[in-house]
Scaffold this motif. Structure first.
Motif, mmCIF file in Angstrom:
data_model
loop_
_atom_site.group_PDB
_atom_site.id
_atom_site.type_symbol
_atom_site.label_atom_id
_atom_site.label_comp_id
_atom_site.label_asym_id
_atom_site.label_seq_id
_atom_site.Cartn_x
_atom_site.Cartn_y
_atom_site.Cartn_z
ATOM 1 N N SER A 171 -4.085 5.868 11.556
ATOM 2 C CA SER A 171 -4.275 5.817 10.105
ATOM 3 C C SER A 171 -3.404 4.732 9.482
ATOM 4 C CB SER A 171 -4.014 7.182 9.474
ATOM 5 O OG SER A 171 -2.757 7.631 9.871
ATOM 6 N N SER A 219 1.244 4.362 0.976
ATOM 7 C CA SER A 219 0.700 5.433 1.815
ATOM 8 C C SER A 219 1.806 6.352 2.317
ATOM 9 C CB SER A 219 -0.021 4.825 3.005
ATOM 10 O OG SER A 219 0.838 3.920 3.630
ATOM 11 N N SER A 236 4.571 0.126 5.330
ATOM 12 C CA SER A 236 3.191 -0.351 5.149
ATOM 13 C C SER A 236 3.095 -1.836 4.802
ATOM 14 C CB SER A 236 2.430 0.457 4.092
ATOM 15 O OG SER A 236 2.321 1.772 4.496
ATOM 16 N N LYS A 274 -5.455 1.708 9.977
ATOM 17 C CA LYS A 274 -6.667 1.750 9.143
ATOM 18 C C LYS A 274 -6.357 1.387 7.685
ATOM 19 C CE LYS A 274 -10.996 2.631 8.219
ATOM 20 N NZ LYS A 274 -11.978 1.591 8.540
ATOM 21 N N THR A 275 -5.182 1.793 7.208
ATOM 22 C CA THR A 275 -4.855 1.519 5.802
ATOM 23 C C THR A 275 -4.274 0.120 5.596
ATOM 24 O OG1 THR A 275 -2.780 2.638 6.179
ATOM 25 C CG2 THR A 275 -4.491 3.904 5.043
ATOM 26 N N ASN A 276 -3.978 -0.579 6.698
ATOM 27 C CA ASN A 276 -3.470 -1.939 6.548
ATOM 28 C C ASN A 276 -4.586 -2.854 6.062
ATOM 29 O OD1 ASN A 276 -2.918 -4.814 7.871
ATOM 30 N ND2 ASN A 276 -0.981 -3.802 7.440
ATOM 31 N N ARG A 335 -10.237 -11.072 6.901
ATOM 32 C CA ARG A 335 -9.170 -10.480 6.074
ATOM 33 C C ARG A 335 -7.902 -11.344 6.127
ATOM 34 N NH1 ARG A 335 -10.171 -6.937 2.046
ATOM 35 N NH2 ARG A 335 -11.869 -5.579 2.659
ATOM 36 N N ASN A 390 0.852 -1.183 0.000
ATOM 37 C CA ASN A 390 0.000 0.000 0.000
ATOM 38 C C ASN A 390 0.887 1.233 0.000
ATOM 39 O OD1 ASN A 390 -1.827 2.043 0.688
ATOM 40 N ND2 ASN A 390 -3.101 0.577 1.797
ATOM 41 N N GLN A 422 -8.648 -2.852 7.495
ATOM 42 C CA GLN A 422 -9.356 -1.790 6.763
ATOM 43 C C GLN A 422 -10.873 -1.850 6.912
ATOM 44 O OE1 GLN A 422 -7.634 -2.224 2.867
ATOM 45 N NE2 GLN A 422 -9.239 -3.609 2.172
ATOM 46 N N ASP A 423 -11.417 -2.979 7.390
ATOM 47 C CA ASP A 423 -12.876 -3.058 7.601
ATOM 48 C C ASP A 423 -13.305 -2.545 8.970
ATOM 49 O OD1 ASP A 423 -13.152 -4.237 5.139
ATOM 50 O OD2 ASP A 423 -13.030 -6.280 5.920
#
Lengths: 186, 353
Positions: free
Chosen positions: A21, A14, A98, A24-26, A150, A12, A30-31
């Motif tokens: 955050s 980022s 990331s 959250k972006t992992n 996930r 990702n 992310q869900d």
């Protein structure tokens, strides 16, 4: 043989963010809702490593995964060469910010690490371990289920990727051997 | 080049940092241990707080699942537990106090009856094995126990009061901020041992929780069964004897025997045709059969996987070091040590995959 299970296929791109955050972006998290991410932030473990510091060694019992918050991580596989009996170290891949690794340990019972991980430079990792996953599942089962789904997806994708690579290798090996047989016949 | 074994300046710094972190971590552990064991009343207060913590932790987690904050989720089960204890005390404390006082008043009578029984037993044994001075030995032991118990009674009451104040205080903060405290403590562990320490903490915690909850429930059921039986028999001091037997039941193997002794002595001193003695023996045996056949397999077994010889050795060592308290806490302590040794062995024996 290159160990494809360590290649990151969920990279990702980022930029610099806070811990929340970053989580959250992992792909695994992310869900999760913001409240669940806030709880997760208080559960995960942030660890700092110096260049060349071992994160874990191949053969050690692993209990969780790491997300790279800053820095680079090299993955090595050690194997004994049957002919000489010497220990050979192979660089498998380099993971960057990331990326995450070691996720198989989250579902294994006393599973041992299949490779070694070393910090390439000053590195900050977010450790997420089996006790953390169990704590989330216990305190917020819905968040636990989201992470586990996930995680299943990640492991499934890794398995598919590895199977494809093995199939390709077998095909090329078969093609090589049939070419040799044809050459011999002609 | 072998990247995993080359010594670079950065790695020398890593080694130095590891040593410093390890020193700080071990010093913190030693200081905590000293505070808990050396400060007056702290050990028992901590022990009781751990029991309360492990008893309430599942309820707190359960409440948190409903979206309550950790503070509210901690306060509610705490209030329920306090209410339950207050209600039970209001219901049974007057009887418990009256029975304890009556028991204390009749203590010389029971002592005398016990000595007479020992004398008879001694005479019978002397006839077979030659002269034995069992009576003098037991008499000295009982006298020293009674003297220390009654002389130390005001101190016990004062200590109990302190423990009663400290226990809720510690257990409340353990439930509210315990995880944060452990995270802070674990953050001091060097990177190379961090996963090991985290996993050990989790394994020991979950095993302790399961063991303490199971033993507590088992003891409550054993105590309730004995109390019901003693009340049905119209035997005096039902609450005191059942409570004593329930606490002793926590000690494996020896506990049930120790728990039955006071009831048997009272039955003996009551005299009669010996029927009461037989009834008491049947009651305690029946409850132990229920415990061994139903309660232990469902509640306790598999939580602590220890060999019976290890358990007996642990009880003997615990008893020698700390008396009854040592006998009660030795099993969770030995199982924690077992988990630690197994995990350390697995960590340090490097099996290539």
């Amino acid at each position: 043989m290159t160990n494809y299970i360590w290649q990151n296929i969920f990279r990702n791109s980022s930029k610099e963010r806070g811990l929340q955050s970053k989580l959250k972006t992992n792909f695994l998290f992310q869900d999760l809702s913001f409240a669940e991410i806030a709880m997760l932030e208080k559960i995960v473990n942030v660890r700092n490593y110096r260049p060349g510091e071992i994160i874990f060694r191949q053969g050690e019992v692993g209990v969780g995964m790491y997300i790279i918050a800053k820095g680079l991580v090299n993955i090595y596989v050690e194997e004994i060469v049957p002919a000489s009996g010497e220990l050979k170290t192979t660089h498998v891949t380099q993971l960057r910010k990331s990326d995450f690794f070691g996720d198989l340990a989250l579902v294994e019972n006393n599973g041992r690490r299949s490779a070694s991980a070393l910090a390439h430079e000053e590195t900050t990792l977010i450790g997420f371990f089996k006790p953390d996953l169990l704590e989330i599942t216990n305190r917020r089962p819905s968040a636990g289920v989201k992470i586990l789904l996930r995680l299943g997806e990640v492991l499934g994708a890794r398995l598919k990727e590895t199977t494809n690579k093995i199939t390709e290798m077998k095909k090329s090996a078969l093609a090589d051997s049939s070419t040799t047989v044809d050459d011999e016949l002609t | 080049m072998n990247h995993l074994s080359t010594e670079t300046p950065s790695q020398r710094a890593v080694v130095h940092e590891h040593r410093v972190k390890m020193l700080f971590f071990c010093t913190t552990l030693v200081l905590l241990f000293l505070v808990v064991t050396q400060v007056h009343n702290m050990f028992v207060s901590f022990l009781m707080s751990f029991v309360t913590y492990y008893l309430l932790a599942p309820a707190v987690d359960y409440m948190e699942r409903w979206g309550l904050s950790r503070l509210i989720a901690t306060l509610v089960p705490f209030a329920v537990l306090t209410g339950t204890i207050v209600t039970l005390l209001a219901l049974f404390f007057p009887d418990l106090l009256a029975q304890s006082r009556a028991m204390q008043t009749n203590a010389p009578k029971y002592h005398e009856a016990f000595i007479t029984m020992v004398k008879h037993f001694e005479e019978q044994l002397s006839g077979t094995f030659g002269p034995i001075d069992l009576q003098h030995k037991i008499n000295t032991q009982v006298d020293s126990f009674s003297t220390s118990f009654f002389e130390g009674a005001p101190q016990y009451i004062s200590n109990s009061f302190t423990v009663l104040l400290l226990t809720p205080f510690f257990s409340f903060f353990m439930l509210l901020r315990g995880r944060h405290f452990m995270r802070t403590l674990l953050s001091m562990v060097p990177n190379s041992y961090f996963e090991l320490a985290l996993n050990l903490n989790y394994q020991i915690g979950s095993q302790m929780g399961g063991f303490i909850r199971a033993r507590l429930i088992e003891s409550i059921i054993v105590g309730a069964l004995l109390w019901t039986g003693l009340e049905m028999m119209d035997f005096q001091y039902g609450i005191v004897l059942a409570l004593f037997a329930a606490v002793m039941n926590i000690i494996p193997y020896l506990g049930p025997i120790i728990g039955a002794v006071p009831a048997l002595i009272i039955a003996l001193s009551n005299g009669g045709d010996g029927n009461q003695m037989i009834e008491i023996t049947i009651l305690f045996t029946a409850v132990q059969v229920i415990d061994a056949a139903i309660l232990v397999p469902f509640l306790v077994a598999k939580i602590v996987d220890l060999h019976p010889v290890t358990v007996v050795l642990a009880i003997l060592i615990g008893g020698q070091m700390m008396g009854i308290v040592g006998m009660i806490i030795c099993i969770p302590v030995i199982s924690a040590l077992k988990v630690t040794f197994v995990a350390l062995y697995k960590h340090f024996t490097d099996f290539r995959t």
